[in-house]
Design a protein around this motif. Structure first.
Motif, PDB file in Angstrom:
ATOM      1  N   GLY A  80      42.284  40.515  48.851  1.00  0.00           N
ATOM      2  CA  GLY A  80      42.020  41.570  47.883  1.00  0.00           C
ATOM      3  C   GLY A  80      40.552  41.774  47.585  1.00  0.00           C
ATOM      4  O   GLY A  80      39.696  41.832  48.483  1.00  0.00           O
ATOM      5  N   LEU A  81      40.236  41.856  46.291  1.00  0.00           N
ATOM      6  CA  LEU A  81      38.862  42.106  45.858  1.00  0.00           C
ATOM      7  C   LEU A  81      38.004  40.851  45.838  1.00  0.00           C
ATOM      8  O   LEU A  81      36.813  40.925  45.526  1.00  0.00           O
ATOM      9  CB  LEU A  81      38.859  42.751  44.466  1.00  0.00           C
ATOM     10  N   ILE A  83      36.841  39.408  48.233  1.00  0.00           N
ATOM     11  CA  ILE A  83      35.806  39.511  49.271  1.00  0.00           C
ATOM     12  C   ILE A  83      34.517  40.144  48.737  1.00  0.00           C
ATOM     13  O   ILE A  83      33.485  40.098  49.398  1.00  0.00           O
ATOM     14  CB  ILE A  83      36.301  40.344  50.474  1.00  0.00           C
ATOM     15  N   LEU A  84      34.595  40.743  47.533  1.00  0.00           N
ATOM     16  CA  LEU A  84      33.453  41.485  47.001  1.00  0.00           C
ATOM     17  C   LEU A  84      32.629  40.654  46.042  1.00  0.00           C
ATOM     18  O   LEU A  84      33.153  39.775  45.352  1.00  0.00           O
ATOM     19  CB  LEU A  84      33.939  42.746  46.272  1.00  0.00           C
ATOM     20  N   ASN A  85      31.350  40.965  45.982  1.00  0.00           N
ATOM     21  CA  ASN A  85      30.488  40.460  44.924  1.00  0.00           C
ATOM     22  C   ASN A  85      30.441  41.495  43.808  1.00  0.00           C
ATOM     23  O   ASN A  85      30.553  42.707  44.055  1.00  0.00           O
ATOM     24  CB  ASN A  85      29.078  40.194  45.463  1.00  0.00           C
ATOM     25  N   LYS A  86      30.254  41.051  42.593  1.00  0.00           N
ATOM     26  CA  LYS A  86      30.222  41.961  41.453  1.00  0.00           C
ATOM     27  C   LYS A  86      29.077  42.964  41.618  1.00  0.00           C
ATOM     28  O   LYS A  86      27.957  42.597  41.951  1.00  0.00           O
ATOM     29  CB  LYS A  86      30.037  41.150  40.164  1.00  0.00           C
ATOM     30  N   LYS A 103      48.461  47.326  42.122  1.00  0.00           N
ATOM     31  CA  LYS A 103      48.258  46.888  40.734  1.00  0.00           C
ATOM     32  C   LYS A 103      47.868  45.409  40.690  1.00  0.00           C
ATOM     33  O   LYS A 103      46.951  45.019  39.952  1.00  0.00           O
ATOM     34  CB  LYS A 103      49.524  47.126  39.917  1.00  0.00           C
ATOM     35  N   THR A 104      48.546  44.571  41.472  1.00  0.00           N
ATOM     36  CA  THR A 104      48.232  43.146  41.512  1.00  0.00           C
ATOM     37  C   THR A 104      46.813  42.910  42.011  1.00  0.00           C
ATOM     38  O   THR A 104      46.060  42.094  41.450  1.00  0.00           O
ATOM     39  CB  THR A 104      49.236  42.402  42.418  1.00  0.00           C
ATOM     40  N   ILE A 105      46.417  43.620  43.067  1.00  0.00           N
ATOM     41  CA  ILE A 105      45.061  43.483  43.605  1.00  0.00           C
ATOM     42  C   ILE A 105      44.021  43.858  42.549  1.00  0.00           C
ATOM     43  O   ILE A 105      43.014  43.159  42.374  1.00  0.00           O
ATOM     44  CB  ILE A 105      44.910  44.361  44.873  1.00  0.00           C
ATOM     45  N   LEU A 106      44.275  44.935  41.820  1.00  0.00           N
ATOM     46  CA  LEU A 106      43.330  45.365  40.779  1.00  0.00           C
ATOM     47  C   LEU A 106      43.304  44.377  39.612  1.00  0.00           C
ATOM     48  O   LEU A 106      42.237  44.054  39.084  1.00  0.00           O
ATOM     49  CB  LEU A 106      43.696  46.765  40.291  1.00  0.00           C
ATOM     50  N   ASP A 107      44.478  43.894  39.210  1.00  0.00           N
ATOM     51  CA  ASP A 107      44.537  42.908  38.121  1.00  0.00           C
ATOM     52  C   ASP A 107      43.791  41.626  38.487  1.00  0.00           C
ATOM     53  O   ASP A 107      43.003  41.107  37.697  1.00  0.00           O
ATOM     54  CB  ASP A 107      45.998  42.567  37.798  1.00  0.00           C
ATOM     55  N   GLU A 108      44.052  41.131  39.686  1.00  0.00           N
ATOM     56  CA  GLU A 108      43.454  39.853  40.096  1.00  0.00           C
ATOM     57  C   GLU A 108      41.962  39.974  40.382  1.00  0.00           C
ATOM     58  O   GLU A 108      41.231  38.986  40.321  1.00  0.00           O
ATOM     59  CB  GLU A 108      44.187  39.313  41.335  1.00  0.00           C
ATOM     60  N   GLY A 109      41.519  41.199  40.677  1.00  0.00           N
ATOM     61  CA  GLY A 109      40.107  41.375  41.008  1.00  0.00           C
ATOM     62  C   GLY A 109      39.339  42.186  39.993  1.00  0.00           C
ATOM     63  O   GLY A 109      38.254  42.701  40.287  1.00  0.00           O
ATOM     64  N   GLN A 111      37.497  41.527  37.578  1.00  0.00           N
ATOM     65  CA  GLN A 111      36.125  41.107  37.295  1.00  0.00           C
ATOM     66  C   GLN A 111      35.155  41.582  38.371  1.00  0.00           C
ATOM     67  O   GLN A 111      33.935  41.561  38.170  1.00  0.00           O
ATOM     68  CB  GLN A 111      36.047  39.569  37.157  1.00  0.00           C
ATOM     69  N   LYS A 112      35.679  42.030  39.515  1.00  0.00           N
ATOM     70  CA  LYS A 112      34.824  42.518  40.605  1.00  0.00           C
ATOM     71  C   LYS A 112      34.589  44.031  40.531  1.00  0.00           C
ATOM     72  O   LYS A 112      33.922  44.599  41.399  1.00  0.00           O
ATOM     73  CB  LYS A 112      35.460  42.183  41.966  1.00  0.00           C
ATOM     74  N   LEU A 113      35.134  44.673  39.508  1.00  0.00           N
ATOM     75  CA  LEU A 113      35.053  46.127  39.418  1.00  0.00           C
ATOM     76  C   LEU A 113      33.818  46.631  38.682  1.00  0.00           C
ATOM     77  O   LEU A 113      33.647  47.844  38.533  1.00  0.00           O
ATOM     78  CB  LEU A 113      36.320  46.692  38.755  1.00  0.00           C
ATOM     79  N   ASP A 114      32.953  45.739  38.233  1.00  0.00           N
ATOM     80  CA  ASP A 114      31.701  46.168  37.614  1.00  0.00           C
ATOM     81  C   ASP A 114      30.920  47.017  38.617  1.00  0.00           C
ATOM     82  O   ASP A 114      30.682  46.600  39.748  1.00  0.00           O
ATOM     83  CB  ASP A 114      30.848  44.963  37.215  1.00  0.00           C
ATOM     84  N   GLY A 115      30.523  48.193  38.224  1.00  0.00           N
ATOM     85  CA  GLY A 115      29.765  49.069  39.110  1.00  0.00           C
ATOM     86  C   GLY A 115      30.625  50.011  39.925  1.00  0.00           C
ATOM     87  O   GLY A 115      30.114  50.941  40.544  1.00  0.00           O
TER      88      GLY A 115
END
Length: 238
Positions: A80-81, A83-86, A103-109, A111-115
């Motif tokens: 999922g997310l 793999i990303l840096n914030k 939804k699960t991918i977004l919930d679990e990641g 904290q990586k959605l900044d920006g």
């Protein structure tokens, strides 16, 4: 090396929602076709292609190398997310999987959605789950599309962070989450076809549940409510 990729109708529509100069991640990238297509058509775009398993990861690397795009597309292996840096990307694409998994991918990641300014989701089923996540997490639905390809109907939901416009009417939030607030206003031919099919399927499910020895009354009531909404929507067919 070939300098062109032909995308499916579905992925072409997804790609159309990426702005020029996109800096995006494509989660579950399916051979990295979408990132390669975008970067071949926009030399200011950059992408990260994420894959969970080694086989698809290697296929994505091969596609990127074949098109000589390794300087602008990075393929990463991971869940999922994670793999990303914030703050690393401004747009996010998650296409070709079920709404509950998106939804699960977004919930679990989360904290990586900044920006991340825009999320483009193409759930194969249960788009309502994705819309609800956007509604509850500060993303505003700004575009929706519904299309048919090879006998399948696909919905695409685009949401922007803290956009000013609110697509939802004051009443019937649950109904709008099910159908899509923008799709409900447009009501295309494909939209009506989808919900005619869903109406018939749900009617059969309710009939079977009513025949069951042990009934789930709460679930039956919910389904009956959705069936009523579908009937109301279908009565307005042009």
């Amino acid at each position: 090396m070939t300098n062109s990729i032909k995308l499916s109708k579905r992925l072409s529509k997804v790609a159309s929602y990426l702005p020029e100069g996109a800096l995006f991640a494509d989660i579950g990238s399916d051979h990295a076709y979408l990132p390669c297509y975008v970067c071949l058509h926009d030399n200011t775009a950059k992408a990260i292609a994420g894959e969970l398993n080694v086989g698809p990861y290697n296929s994505a690397v091969d596609t990127v190398n074949q098109h000589e795009l390794s300087k602008v597309i990075e393929v990463r292996l991971g869940n999922g997310l994670q793999i990303l840096n914030k703050g690393e990307v401004r747009q996010l694409v998650i296409a070709g999987i079920g709404g509950p998994l998106i939804k699960t991918i977004l919930d679990e990641g989360i904290q990586k959605l900044d920006g991340v300014e825009r999320i483009i989701a193409q759930p194969n089923i249960d788009a309502g789950n994705v819309r609800k996540w956007f509604y509850e997490n500060g993303f505003t639905i700004t575009n929706e599309a519904i299309l048919e390809e090879s006998g399948h109907i696909y919905e695409i939901v685009v949401a922007d962070k803290n956009a000013a416009a609110n697509p939802f009417e004051a009443d019937d939030l649950e109904k709008q989450l099910l159908f899509g607030p923008l799709l409900l206003k447009e009501k295309t031919e494909v939209f009506f076809y989808k919900w005619k099919t869903e109406y018939e399927k749900l009617q059969r499910v309710i009939d079977q549940m009513n025949k069951a020895t042990i009934k789930n009354d709460k679930k039956i009531q919910q389904f009956q409510k959705e069936l009523k909404w579908m009937k109301e929507v279908l009565m307005n067919e042009k």
